[in-house]
Design an enzyme around this catalytic site. Structure first.
Site, PDB file in Angstrom:
ATOM      1  N   SER A  50       0.851  -1.202   0.000  1.00  0.00           N
ATOM      2  CA  SER A  50       0.000   0.000   0.000  1.00  0.00           C
ATOM      3  C   SER A  50       0.884   1.249   0.000  1.00  0.00           C
ATOM      4  O   SER A  50       2.097   1.167   0.220  1.00  0.00           O
ATOM      5  CB  SER A  50      -0.884   0.003   1.246  1.00  0.00           C
ATOM      6  OG  SER A  50      -0.069   0.212   2.394  1.00  0.00           O
ATOM      7  N   ASP A  82      -1.389  -1.706  -3.822  1.00  0.00           N
ATOM      8  CA  ASP A  82      -2.729  -1.763  -3.229  1.00  0.00           C
ATOM      9  C   ASP A  82      -3.260  -0.336  -3.016  1.00  0.00           C
ATOM     10  O   ASP A  82      -2.577   0.502  -2.410  1.00  0.00           O
ATOM     11  CB  ASP A  82      -2.611  -2.505  -1.885  1.00  0.00           C
ATOM     12  CG  ASP A  82      -3.949  -2.856  -1.281  1.00  0.00           C
ATOM     13  OD1 ASP A  82      -4.919  -3.023  -2.047  1.00  0.00           O
ATOM     14  OD2 ASP A  82      -4.022  -2.976  -0.038  1.00  0.00           O
ATOM     15  N   HIS A  83      -4.450  -0.073  -3.497  1.00  0.00           N
ATOM     16  CA  HIS A  83      -5.111   1.236  -3.302  1.00  0.00           C
ATOM     17  C   HIS A  83      -4.272   2.430  -3.744  1.00  0.00           C
ATOM     18  O   HIS A  83      -4.122   3.407  -2.991  1.00  0.00           O
ATOM     19  CB  HIS A  83      -5.541   1.427  -1.840  1.00  0.00           C
ATOM     20  CG  HIS A  83      -6.635   0.509  -1.420  1.00  0.00           C
ATOM     21  ND1 HIS A  83      -7.946   0.701  -1.769  1.00  0.00           N
ATOM     22  CD2 HIS A  83      -6.596  -0.639  -0.697  1.00  0.00           C
ATOM     23  CE1 HIS A  83      -8.679  -0.290  -1.275  1.00  0.00           C
ATOM     24  NE2 HIS A  83      -7.874  -1.120  -0.623  1.00  0.00           N
ATOM     25  N   ASP A 265      -5.166  -8.446   4.818  1.00  0.00           N
ATOM     26  CA  ASP A 265      -4.167  -7.685   5.579  1.00  0.00           C
ATOM     27  C   ASP A 265      -4.456  -7.807   7.079  1.00  0.00           C
ATOM     28  O   ASP A 265      -3.606  -8.223   7.874  1.00  0.00           O
ATOM     29  CB  ASP A 265      -4.199  -6.206   5.136  1.00  0.00           C
ATOM     30  CG  ASP A 265      -3.059  -5.406   5.744  1.00  0.00           C
ATOM     31  OD1 ASP A 265      -2.275  -5.984   6.521  1.00  0.00           O
ATOM     32  OD2 ASP A 265      -2.922  -4.200   5.460  1.00  0.00           O
TER      33      ASP A 265
HETATM   34  P1  13P Z   1      -8.755  -6.618   5.318  1.00  0.00           P
HETATM   35  O1  13P Z   1      -8.676  -5.395   6.172  1.00  0.00           O
HETATM   36  O2  13P Z   1     -10.063  -7.302   5.464  1.00  0.00           O
HETATM   37  O3  13P Z   1      -7.604  -7.532   5.564  1.00  0.00           O
HETATM   38  O4  13P Z   1      -8.659  -6.131   3.793  1.00  0.00           O
HETATM   39  C1  13P Z   1      -7.413  -5.881   3.210  1.00  0.00           C
HETATM   40  C2  13P Z   1      -7.538  -5.186   1.912  1.00  0.00           C
HETATM   41  O5  13P Z   1      -8.581  -5.102   1.295  1.00  0.00           O
HETATM   42  C3  13P Z   1      -6.306  -4.620   1.346  1.00  0.00           C
HETATM   43  O6  13P Z   1      -6.562  -3.901   0.177  1.00  0.00           O
HETATM   44  O1  G3H Z   2      -6.852  -1.777   2.433  1.00  0.00           O
HETATM   45  C1  G3H Z   2      -5.920  -1.341   3.093  1.00  0.00           C
HETATM   46  C2  G3H Z   2      -4.813  -2.256   3.471  1.00  0.00           C
HETATM   47  O2  G3H Z   2      -5.155  -3.004   4.599  1.00  0.00           O
HETATM   48  C3  G3H Z   2      -3.562  -1.463   3.659  1.00  0.00           C
HETATM   49  O3  G3H Z   2      -3.614  -0.729   4.830  1.00  0.00           O
HETATM   50  O4  G3H Z   2      -3.017   1.579   4.126  1.00  0.00           O
HETATM   51  O5  G3H Z   2      -2.769   0.810   6.503  1.00  0.00           O
HETATM   52  O6  G3H Z   2      -1.208  -0.017   4.731  1.00  0.00           O
HETATM   53  P1  G3H Z   2      -2.596   0.494   5.050  1.00  0.00           P
HETATM   54 ZN    ZN Z   3      -8.460  -2.944   0.154  1.00  0.00          ZN
END
Ligand code: 13P
Ligand code: G3H
Ligand code: ZN
Length: 320
Positions: A50, A82-83, A265
């Site tokens: 992320s 991620d995101h 995560d």
């Molecule tokens: P969780 O918080 O359910 O583990 O989801 C993780 C996630 O979607 C990371 O993008």
């Molecule tokens: O969807 C989010 C993931 O769990 C990543 O979390 O932005 O705290 O690293 P983070």
């Molecule tokens: Zn997510």
């Protein structure tokens, strides 16, 4: 072994009706635990990073950790952002060699989401990188209870099947994260709320009927928040309230209905925390980080083995 493209992983996963685990990594212990678990289970793997993880560890450290893990393993591994919240961040990761990025413009209005996603797709595809996008707003607790802004949103905005078709066609994204009652964190549901499987099937059907084939869907917020981990954390001094995740049976049903990537995560965080808390509680004199990070790493590994074998069904599919 070089990094793998998610296109190949998803095609095989959809055919076999299993899902690839996309596990978030921030440090060495997580990378080692996840890769070792998948190696032993012969499971294909997505390691995801992320924006926060990049800020915490610094991109170069994560890159080198993953390079090391890839060099000592034989399984296919893809690396995914991620995101990603901007074109610039996605471009940075594509230029660093990620095989997949997520552009999450889901909180923008539909047309703006399309515009930003399409721009990322154009750049990514020129560089052999896949793009995941998101449509709809995740419902539920978006923050941990007690955090500023925390609370349960019942309204959310579930993904609409026809909009999903339009979105995929207009953006050319390679996979789509859907909102079907899923949410991030450890406090997903109050009561017995579950995922909306009918909606998932409707989205899938609309995509097939629109000629988009067996299109890969992605499930965010897919941690199950195992009660035994919550209990262990609380037993050793933690204070997790009414934490609740997606039942494992829902994840199984989702991957049988076209979800090819499952994001996890929170469960990793819980396993790590339970391992560390136990050592501190049982041996308060301990201060060697290896003595508490080691058991925490072992606990994460055990959790990942369970996920790939018993929930995602991808164990044994590394060499399909
Ligand atoms: P969780 O918080 O359910 O583990 O989801 C993780 C996630 O979607 C990371 O993008
Ligand atoms: O969807 C989010 C993931 O769990 C990543 O979390 O932005 O705290 O690293 P983070
Ligand atoms: Zn997510």
């Amino acid at each position: 072994m070089p990094l793998t493209h998610t296109r190949d992983l998803f095609a095989k996963a959809l055919k076999g009706k299993y899902a690839i685990g996309a596990f978030n990594v921030n440090n060495m212990e997580l990378v080692q635990a996840i890769v070792e678990a998948c190696e032993e289970e012969k499971a294909p793997l997505i390691l995801q990073i992320s924006r926060g993880a990049r800020q915490y560890a610094k991109p170069i450290f994560l890159k080198k950790l993953i390079e090391a893990a890839v060099s000592v393993s034989n399984i296919p591994i893809a690396v995914h952002l991620d995101h990603g919240d901007s074109f610039e961040l996605c471009k940075e990761c594509i230029d660093e060699g990620f095989t997949s990025v997520m552009i999450d413009a889901s909180f923008e209005p539909f047309e703006k989401n399309v515009e930003i996603t399409r721009k990322v797709v154009e750049y990514a595809h020129k560089h052999n990188c896949a793009v995941e996008a998101e449509l709809g707003h995740l419902v539920g607790a978006q923050f941990d209870e007690g955090e500023a802004g925390g609370g349960y949103s019942k309204s959310g905005h579930y993904t609409d099947p026809e909009e999903a078709v339009r979105f995929v066609k207009e953006t050319g994204c390679d996979s789509l994260a859907v909102a079907i009652g899923n949410s991030h964190g450890a406090y997903k549901f109050k009561g017995d709320q579950r995922l909306d499987m009918d909606r998932l099937r409707a989205i899938k059907k609309a995509l097939v009927e629109a000629g988009l084939g067996d299109y890969p869907l992605v499930l965010h917020g897919a941690s199950s928040v195992p009660q035994e981990l919550v209990d262990e954390i609380n037993k050793f001094g933690g204070k997790l309230g009414d934490a609740r995740g997606v039942p494992e049976t829902d994840i199984e049903e989702a991957r049988r209905n076209g979800v090819a990537k499952v994001n996890i995560d929170t469960d990793l965080r819980l396993a790590m925390t339970a391992g560390i808390r136990r050592v501190f509680a049982e041996n308060p004199k301990e201060f060697d980080p290896r003595k508490y990070l080691g058991p925490a790493r072992a606990k994460v590994k055990e959790l990942v083995k369970h996920k790939v074998r018993n929930v995602l069904g991808c164990a044994g599919h590394a060499f399909d």
